[in-house]
Design a protein around this motif. Structure first.
Motif, short mmCIF file in Angstrom:
data_model
loop_
_atom_site.label_atom_id
_atom_site.label_comp_id
_atom_site.label_asym_id
_atom_site.label_seq_id
_atom_site.Cartn_x
_atom_site.Cartn_y
_atom_site.Cartn_z
N SER A 50 0.71 -1.20 -0.09
CA SER A 50 0.04 -0.02 -0.07
C SER A 50 0.75 1.19 -0.07
CB SER A 50 -0.87 0.13 1.18
OG SER A 50 -0.22 0.14 2.40
N PRO B 230 -8.40 1.88 1.93
CA PRO B 230 -8.14 0.67 1.82
C PRO B 230 -8.71 -0.19 0.76
CG PRO B 230 -7.94 1.00 4.13
CD PRO B 230 -8.50 2.22 3.61
N GLN C 23 -6.99 7.95 8.02
CA GLN C 23 -7.70 6.64 7.77
C GLN C 23 -7.29 5.70 8.81
OE1 GLN C 23 -6.34 5.34 3.82
NE2 GLN C 23 -6.99 6.95 2.86
N LYS C 24 -6.03 5.30 9.61
CA LYS C 24 -5.87 4.34 10.31
C LYS C 24 -6.53 4.59 11.40
CE LYS C 24 -1.37 6.24 12.10
NZ LYS C 24 0.12 5.87 12.24
N PHE D 290 -0.61 -4.09 3.37
CA PHE D 290 -1.02 -2.88 3.73
C PHE D 290 -0.14 -2.58 5.11
CE2 PHE D 290 -5.11 -4.29 2.00
CZ PHE D 290 -5.57 -2.86 1.56
N LEU E 235 -1.03 3.41 6.03
CA LEU E 235 -2.18 4.00 5.75
C LEU E 235 -2.07 5.51 6.16
CD1 LEU E 235 -4.90 1.65 7.26
CD2 LEU E 235 -4.26 1.84 4.96
N TYR F 258 0.59 5.27 -1.66
CA TYR F 258 0.27 6.22 -0.57
C TYR F 258 0.05 7.73 -1.06
CZ TYR F 258 0.83 8.65 3.78
OH TYR F 258 0.92 9.41 4.94
#
Length: 102
Positions: A8, A18, A42-43, A35, A38, A12
């Protein structure tokens, strides 16, 4: 013939959620997604329901998921003070369980 997955982190700059990363992987013939990172907003907003749905989406597209988010260096590399990694690693493990990844 096995397919290569993507990380991921390589996407970025696109600031994808996701599920959008999974869609990108599927459209581009990847075998799955690791992943590893993030975007910040988002995380912190991932719910168990979202993670469950993300895992199901990956299974429906026959993609694997590797879930990161944990840490292994018990120091803040900015000032080398010690850092308790247990809460962060437990969160990452719980997210992996919600995804259904092994």
């Amino acid at each position: 013939m096995s397919k290569t997955g993507i990380d991921s982190h390589s996407l970025y700059p696109l600031n994808l959620m996701p599920h959008e990363v999974l869609l990108w992987a599927n459209r581009n013939g990847a075998g799955g997604v690791h992943f590893s990172v993030l975007p910040e907003p988002q995380k912190d907003d991932l719910t168990v329901a979202y993670l469950h749905d993300l895992g199901q989406m990956a299974r429906d597209m026959d993609l694997y998921i590797e879930w990161g988010g944990g840490k292994h260096i018990p120091f803040n590399t900015g000032d080398w003070s010690t850092e308790d990694l247990m809460p962060l690693n437990m969160k990452a493990a719980g997210e992996a369980v919600a995804l259904g990844t092994n």
